[in-house]
Design a protein around this motif. Structure first.
Motif, PDB file in Angstrom:
ATOM      1  N   HIS A 128       0.832  -1.208   0.000  1.00 15.76           N
ATOM      2  CA  HIS A 128       0.000   0.000   0.000  1.00 15.76           C
ATOM      3  C   HIS A 128       0.868   1.261   0.000  1.00 15.76           C
ATOM      4  O   HIS A 128       0.691   2.167  -0.832  1.00 15.76           O
ATOM      5  CB  HIS A 128      -0.907   0.018   1.240  1.00 15.76           C
ATOM      6  CG  HIS A 128      -2.355  -0.139   0.945  1.00 15.76           C
ATOM      7  ND1 HIS A 128      -3.099   0.838   0.322  1.00 15.76           N
ATOM      8  CD2 HIS A 128      -3.206  -1.164   1.185  1.00 15.76           C
ATOM      9  CE1 HIS A 128      -4.353   0.425   0.206  1.00 15.76           C
ATOM     10  NE2 HIS A 128      -4.448  -0.793   0.726  1.00 15.76           N
ATOM     11  N   VAL A 129       1.796   1.323   0.938  1.00 14.28           N
ATOM     12  CA  VAL A 129       2.656   2.502   1.045  1.00 14.28           C
ATOM     13  C   VAL A 129       3.493   2.672  -0.217  1.00 14.28           C
ATOM     14  O   VAL A 129       3.650   3.793  -0.742  1.00 14.28           O
ATOM     15  CB  VAL A 129       3.566   2.397   2.289  1.00 14.28           C
ATOM     16  CG1 VAL A 129       4.572   3.546   2.323  1.00 14.28           C
ATOM     17  CG2 VAL A 129       2.723   2.401   3.561  1.00 14.28           C
ATOM     18  N   GLY A 130       4.033   1.567  -0.739  1.00 10.90           N
ATOM     19  CA  GLY A 130       4.842   1.640  -1.954  1.00 10.90           C
ATOM     20  C   GLY A 130       4.065   2.156  -3.148  1.00 10.90           C
ATOM     21  O   GLY A 130       4.546   3.000  -3.912  1.00 10.90           O
ATOM     22  N   ALA A 131       2.828   1.667  -3.314  1.00 10.38           N
ATOM     23  CA  ALA A 131       1.991   2.139  -4.426  1.00 10.38           C
ATOM     24  C   ALA A 131       1.677   3.622  -4.289  1.00 10.38           C
ATOM     25  O   ALA A 131       1.660   4.366  -5.284  1.00 10.38           O
ATOM     26  CB  ALA A 131       0.712   1.313  -4.493  1.00 10.38           C
ATOM     27  N   ARG A 132       1.428   4.080  -3.066  1.00  8.72           N
ATOM     28  CA  ARG A 132       1.153   5.511  -2.860  1.00  8.72           C
ATOM     29  C   ARG A 132       2.387   6.353  -3.176  1.00  8.72           C
ATOM     30  O   ARG A 132       2.266   7.476  -3.705  1.00  8.72           O
ATOM     31  CB  ARG A 132       0.687   5.762  -1.422  1.00  8.72           C
ATOM     32  CG  ARG A 132      -0.663   5.150  -1.099  1.00  8.72           C
ATOM     33  CD  ARG A 132      -1.316   5.812   0.117  1.00  8.72           C
ATOM     34  NE  ARG A 132      -0.540   5.658   1.332  1.00  8.72           N
ATOM     35  CZ  ARG A 132      -0.708   4.673   2.217  1.00  8.72           C
ATOM     36  NH1 ARG A 132      -1.599   3.710   1.976  1.00  8.72           N
ATOM     37  NH2 ARG A 132       0.010   4.641   3.321  1.00  8.72           N
ATOM     38  N   MET A 133       3.556   5.842  -2.851  1.00  9.53           N
ATOM     39  CA  MET A 133       4.793   6.564  -3.150  1.00  9.53           C
ATOM     40  C   MET A 133       4.990   6.720  -4.665  1.00  9.53           C
ATOM     41  O   MET A 133       5.460   7.759  -5.141  1.00  9.53           O
ATOM     42  CB  MET A 133       5.989   5.833  -2.541  1.00  9.53           C
ATOM     43  CG  MET A 133       6.091   5.981  -1.041  1.00  9.53           C
ATOM     44  SD  MET A 133       6.588   7.664  -0.614  1.00  9.53           S
ATOM     45  CE  MET A 133       6.135   7.715   1.117  1.00  9.53           C
ATOM     46  N   VAL A 134       4.619   5.700  -5.427  1.00 14.39           N
ATOM     47  CA  VAL A 134       4.695   5.793  -6.889  1.00 14.39           C
ATOM     48  C   VAL A 134       3.641   6.762  -7.400  1.00 14.39           C
ATOM     49  O   VAL A 134       3.910   7.616  -8.258  1.00 14.39           O
ATOM     50  CB  VAL A 134       4.529   4.395  -7.530  1.00 14.39           C
ATOM     51  CG1 VAL A 134       4.432   4.510  -9.057  1.00 14.39           C
ATOM     52  CG2 VAL A 134       5.690   3.484  -7.146  1.00 14.39           C
ATOM     53  N   ILE A 189      -5.064   2.359  -6.302  1.00 11.33           N
ATOM     54  CA  ILE A 189      -4.258   3.540  -5.960  1.00 11.33           C
ATOM     55  C   ILE A 189      -3.726   4.259  -7.197  1.00 11.33           C
ATOM     56  O   ILE A 189      -3.803   5.492  -7.298  1.00 11.33           O
ATOM     57  CB  ILE A 189      -3.098   3.131  -5.036  1.00 11.33           C
ATOM     58  CG1 ILE A 189      -3.642   2.709  -3.667  1.00 11.33           C
ATOM     59  CG2 ILE A 189      -2.098   4.277  -4.867  1.00 11.33           C
ATOM     60  CD1 ILE A 189      -2.592   2.214  -2.707  1.00 11.33           C
ATOM     61  N   LEU A 190      -3.213   3.519  -8.155  1.00 15.12           N
ATOM     62  CA  LEU A 190      -2.586   4.141  -9.329  1.00 15.12           C
ATOM     63  C   LEU A 190      -3.577   4.414 -10.462  1.00 15.12           C
ATOM     64  O   LEU A 190      -3.305   5.251 -11.326  1.00 15.12           O
ATOM     65  CB  LEU A 190      -1.461   3.248  -9.853  1.00 15.12           C
ATOM     66  CG  LEU A 190      -0.285   3.026  -8.892  1.00 15.12           C
ATOM     67  CD1 LEU A 190       0.670   1.980  -9.457  1.00 15.12           C
ATOM     68  CD2 LEU A 190       0.449   4.326  -8.630  1.00 15.12           C
TER      69      LEU A 190
END
Length: 353
Positions: free
Chosen positions: A103-109, A133-134
């Motif tokens: 979740h956090v990684g996808a938001r960072m992208v 998310i994306l």
């Protein structure tokens, strides 16, 4: 926002890759081993841009491990507090694990801090979270999992979808064809990738109504469409992109993996069955090693989730460090080649044609 990251300088744009620390059977050690491998000049030499790496996961676990390996200052640590398990359902991971590494990684992208996320974690959860998310690129209804397959004469074939969409319309399959063609142009340097539609025969009269309609529509596009192809063509040199729905693609992919394991087991058994066989194996050791390297699935590890408005690459859950490096390389290639803009432009051109 992540801490300032270590950058392996080179000419061109900065390629910022975030890896999931908690994905995969042997994580986080396998992921950290892979990071040590990519933090080398040899790896960086493959790309025109500079490389920046980060790892997303539980800080209290990862910080000491990064320090122990001497790479704490070379890799940005993006904190997360939860982990998506391999048995978690996609819906549970999506709704209940919003502080997980995926979740956090996808938001960072999504927010532009990183260009790509690489994970060996739960495939269904990774796809579901990334899609929500994306979102998808303009003109793309559904993302697809693309899988690279070794082919004769040191070639390769891209097959999609490999499991994300069990049922597809003709529009979905045409979008997969566009994305696959763009991917092979961008990452493999093919000017006009040959696109084939996976079917039970090469004749136009064969296949389901969806396949027949898709074939007719693909023939009217600007893609280098060569018609129907069969399962026997996947390892050949007559097609570069093979399009299918996720049900057929996943069955085909798992069949290939099972066949490869069967052949490896049978070969080991026969080459150790007698003294003569062992002597023959010793004499042909270099050729056998080359064969083993050629069909090593780790070399082709890293399935891009094409169609997302952000780069996400899925590594096999059982990958070792070298195989995970291959998945990182896939992400780097996509960023380096500006793949998202290429796909968006190609879809727009197809709509306007």
């Amino acid at each position: 926002m992540p801490d300032p990251a270590y950058t392996n300088s080179a000419n061109g744009r900065d390629i910022r890759i975030l890896v999931d620390a908690h994905g995969g059977d042997a994580a986080p050690d396998m992921v950290l081993d892979a990071l040590e491998m990519v933090l080398t000049a040899k790896f960086a030499a493959q790309f025109s841009g500079s490389l920046t790496f980060g790892i997303v996961g539980q800080e209290e676990l990862l910080r000491p491990l990064l320090r122990e390996r001497g790479i704490e200052t070379k890799v940005s640590l993006v904190p997360s507090t939860d982990v998506v398990g391999m048995c978690d359902s996609p819906s549970h991971a999506l709704r209940r694990k919003k502080e997980s590494s995926i979740h956090v990684g996808a938001r960072m992208v999504r927010d532009g801090f990183w260009d790509a996320l690489v994970s060996a974690g739960n495939t269904g959860a990774l796809m579901a979270i990334s899609k929500v998310i994306l979102k998808t690129l303009p003109g793309i209804d559904r993302p697809a999992i693309a899988s690279m397959i070794p082919a004769v004469d040191d070639g390769c074939t891209l097959m999609l979808d490999a499991g994300a969409n069990s049922e597809c319309t003709s529009d979905h399959l045409i979008q997969f064809a566009i994305m696959g063609s763009c991917y092979m142009q961008a990452t493999e340097g093919l000017s006009a990738p040959r696109v084939g539609l996976l079917n039970i025969g090469s004749e136009d009269i064969k296949g389901t109504d969806v396949i027949k309609l898709t074939s007719a529509q693909l023939a009217e596009t600007d893609l280098n469409y060569i018609g129907n192809v069969e399962g026997t063509d996947l390892f050949g040199n007559d097609v570069d992109v093979v399009v299918c729905d996720g049900f057929v693609g996943n069955v085909a992919l798992k069949t290939m993996e099972g066949t490869a394991r069967f052949l490896a087991h049978s070969m080991r058994k026969e080459l150790t069955s007698s003294l003569v066989a062992k002597a023959g194996a010793l004499l042909s050791r270099s050729a056998l090693n080359r064969f083993k390297d050629r069909v090593n699935p780790g070399k082709y590890n890293g399935a891009p989730l094409l169609g997302l408005n952000g780069i996400v690459v899925k590594s096999h859950g059982g990958a070792d460090a070298e195989a995970f490096v291959s998945a990182v390389a896939v992400a780097c290639k996509e960023v380096d080649a500006n793949l998202l803009d290429r796909i968006t432009q190609s879809v727009q051109e197809m709509v306007e044609a």
